[in-house]
Design a protein around this motif. Structure first.
Motif, mmCIF file in Angstrom:
data_model
loop_
_atom_site.group_PDB
_atom_site.id
_atom_site.type_symbol
_atom_site.label_atom_id
_atom_site.label_comp_id
_atom_site.label_asym_id
_atom_site.label_seq_id
_atom_site.Cartn_x
_atom_site.Cartn_y
_atom_site.Cartn_z
ATOM 1 N N SER A 67 0.824 -1.217 0.000
ATOM 2 C CA SER A 67 0.000 0.000 0.000
ATOM 3 C C SER A 67 0.854 1.261 0.000
ATOM 4 C CB SER A 67 -0.932 0.005 1.218
ATOM 5 O OG SER A 67 -1.820 -1.078 1.171
ATOM 6 N N TRP A 68 2.070 1.145 0.534
ATOM 7 C CA TRP A 68 2.942 2.321 0.588
ATOM 8 C C TRP A 68 3.332 2.814 -0.804
ATOM 9 C CZ3 TRP A 68 4.074 5.720 4.205
ATOM 10 C CH2 TRP A 68 3.855 5.397 5.535
ATOM 11 N N SER A 71 0.593 5.084 -1.614
ATOM 12 C CA SER A 71 0.577 6.102 -0.560
ATOM 13 C C SER A 71 1.679 7.138 -0.762
ATOM 14 C CB SER A 71 0.742 5.422 0.804
ATOM 15 O OG SER A 71 0.728 6.381 1.828
ATOM 16 N N ALA A 315 -8.265 4.581 -0.959
ATOM 17 C CA ALA A 315 -8.234 3.243 -0.371
ATOM 18 C C ALA A 315 -9.327 2.313 -0.901
ATOM 19 C CB ALA A 315 -8.302 3.352 1.155
ATOM 20 N N PRO A 442 -3.822 4.960 2.762
ATOM 21 C CA PRO A 442 -3.674 3.545 2.365
ATOM 22 C C PRO A 442 -2.873 2.694 3.350
ATOM 23 C CG PRO A 442 -3.394 4.990 0.477
ATOM 24 C CD PRO A 442 -3.446 5.888 1.677
#
Length: 528
Positions: A67-68, A71, A315, A442
């Motif tokens: 998710s990073w 993000s 998200a 996220p």
């Protein structure tokens, strides 16, 4: 009759000069360019969920770690928004967007050769993230300058580019991955994003020369009226006739030694010296970044709305496919759910633009209603079961997301927030403030998913942020004309009254008295 467009036959690299906002013209080309830029920026970001499971398997990483990637990308995109504003004001929107397109494409192409998730952080997160910022914000800013009455509708319709992109890219990339793998699919996306640079070349700057409209005013002003106007505007003596005040009378009514050259009103508003007619109007005096909007209470509340609402923007698009897979839905049907969400978002954006284009309507209140309904949509996801239940929630969420996502930045141009004059700087600061939520959203959802082993927690966190955003959005209008503004006005009035009490009151006809004295003294000297 007065021409609206001053120069029609201009090369594509020249500025379009108008005497008023055209509400069309070359603006339609800008709208098309914005449509494509939306598709190749936010459309790709929202479609990135199709790579989610592939990256987890290839790099053997968790949800939060993958998710990073998005993000960091969203954070860099929003955090560098003031830089985008400064560069656009310094070098022009066209050059900045073209450079942004090259960065986006470069980052995506290099990411296809990544060996670790950290490589993805740098290529997609930082390089492409900066390119997204340089591409999107200048395009939406210059589009708002080309439209006035149709601004809400045109911006909403043009912003549907990302929806069509998600609708088409999600199934297409899914099918492409089955044939050539996720790496070559990502490489193909990077090459496709070179189209952003082509769209950037279409962004002609616009110049509004409002001073030409002054010539159409009736020339029935007397000499004394001109003196009174000048005295009120410049607070100087009567003899300072060439002080930068606009002279609207005909040359026959002007004293012999006075130049009747119309001056631009813009320098007076900023306390600067007037410019000559042969110089470029107000562009050189434009601040590269105006942080004075941070003193506006309504803008501060609107910025906090954007900060918390951003938690619910990205998200859900990232986690809708993993959520559907956890419910036992196949890959193909999961992609259809994401595509249905994108199509619903198209109708939501068009509907919001049509509603906000109505005249007797307070746009900020319509936005508030849409944000509340969007919060309800986020809460509904955990209660969905099966393909059709998730499909229904996705369509409802997509429609409501379209009503908010396509209008929250253009609403900065409304008088309830900052107005069109400060929109460029306000947009940079506003998107900059959103960067914190873009960075935390996220990964926060990913941590909750890893902790609870349930994808529903990601949607609950998004709903909580959206509710907080609705609270701050509800305070925008009261801060503009309500209690805060009223209290500040009362303080200013008290200061003005105390200052005015120390000054002697002047008669209304003091200018006439001065003129009479000057004429009598002149006659006396002639007689001597």
């Amino acid at each position: 009759s007065k021409m609206t467009v001053k120069a029609v036959k201009m090369p594509c690299t020249s500025a379009n000069v108008y005497t008023k906002v055209p509400d069309g013209g070359w603006g339609w080309t800008i709208a098309f360019a914005f449509f494509v830029v939306e598709a190749l920026t936010y459309g790709i970001i929202k479609s990135f969920g199709v790579f989610f499971n592939d990256l987890m398997e290839s790099f053997d990483e968790t949800n939060s770690r993958i998710s990073w990637i998005i993000s960091i990308c969203v954070f860099v995109q929003t955090f560098t928004a003031p830089l985008s504003t400064v560069l656009s004001n310094r070098f022009g929107h066209r050059l900045v967007v073209m450079a942004g397109g090259l960065l986006v494409s470069t980052g995506m192409v290099i990411a296809s050769f990544a060996r670790t998730v950290v490589d993805m952080y740098v290529t997609i997160g930082i390089v492409s993230g900066l390119g997204y910022c340089l591409s999107f914000l200048p395009t939406v800013t210059i589009l708002s300058q080309y439209f006035d009455k149709r601004r809400s509708l045109v911006t909403a319709v043009a912003s549907t580019g990302e929806c069509f992109a998600v609708f088409s890219f999600a199934p297409a990339i899914t099918a492409l991955k089955e044939q050539i793998g996720w790496r070559y699919s990502l490489l193909s996306v990077g090459v496709l994003q070179l189209g952003i640079a082509v769209c950037g070349s279409l962004l002609r700057p616009i110049v509004i020369r409002e001073q030409e409209e002054v010539k159409a005013q009736p020339p029935e002003e007397s000499t004394e009226t001109k003196y009174m106007l000048e005295n009120e505007q410049t607070c100087t003596s009567i003899e300072s006739i060439d002080s930068g005040v606009e002279i609207t009378t005909s040359p026959s009514n002007v004293p012999g030694k006075t130049k009747a050259e119309p001056k631009s009103e813009e320098p007076k508003q900023h306390g600067q010296n007037p410019v000559e007619n042969n110089s470029t109007p107000p562009e050189p005096k434009t601040k590269l970044l105006d942080f004075s909007v941070m003193r506006d209470y309504s803008f501060i509340c609107y910025a906090f709305f954007g900060l918390f609402a951003t938690l619910g923007f990205f998200a859900p698009s990232l986690y809708i496919i993993p959520l559907s897979r956890s419910l036992g839905i196949g890959k193909d049907h999961s992609a259809y759910i994401l595509s249905a969400m994108a199509i619903a978002e198209v109708f939501g954006r068009i509907f919001a633009g049509w509603v906000l284009n109505k005249k007797p309507i307070r746009k900020i209140y319509i936005e508030l209603i849409c944000v509340i309904l969007l919060s309800v949509a986020l809460v509904a996801f955990p209660f969905a079961s099966g393909f059709w239940g998730l499909m229904t929630c996705s369509i409802y969420f997509g429609f409501m997301l379209g009503t908010v996502a396509g209008t929250h930045i253009p609403l900065l141009a409304e008088d309830d927030v900052v107005g069109i004059e400060k929109m460029s700087s306000a947009a940079g600061v506003y998107v900059f403030i959103q960067s914190l939520a873009g960075l935390a959203g996220p990964p926060l959802a990913g941590v909750l998913v890893d902790t609870t082993k349930n994808y529903s927690s990601a949607f609950y966190s998004c709903a909580a942020g959206m509710v907080l955003g609705a609270v701050f959005l509800a305070l925008v209008r009261p801060c503009k004309t309500g209690l805060c503004h009223h209290h500040h006005q009362q303080q200013q009035q008290q200061v003005e009254e105390s200052t005015a009490g120390a000054l002697p009151e002047l008669p209304d006809d003091f200018i006439d008295m001065d003129i009479g004295k000057a004429e009598n003294s002149g006659k006396g000297s002639d007689s001597v």
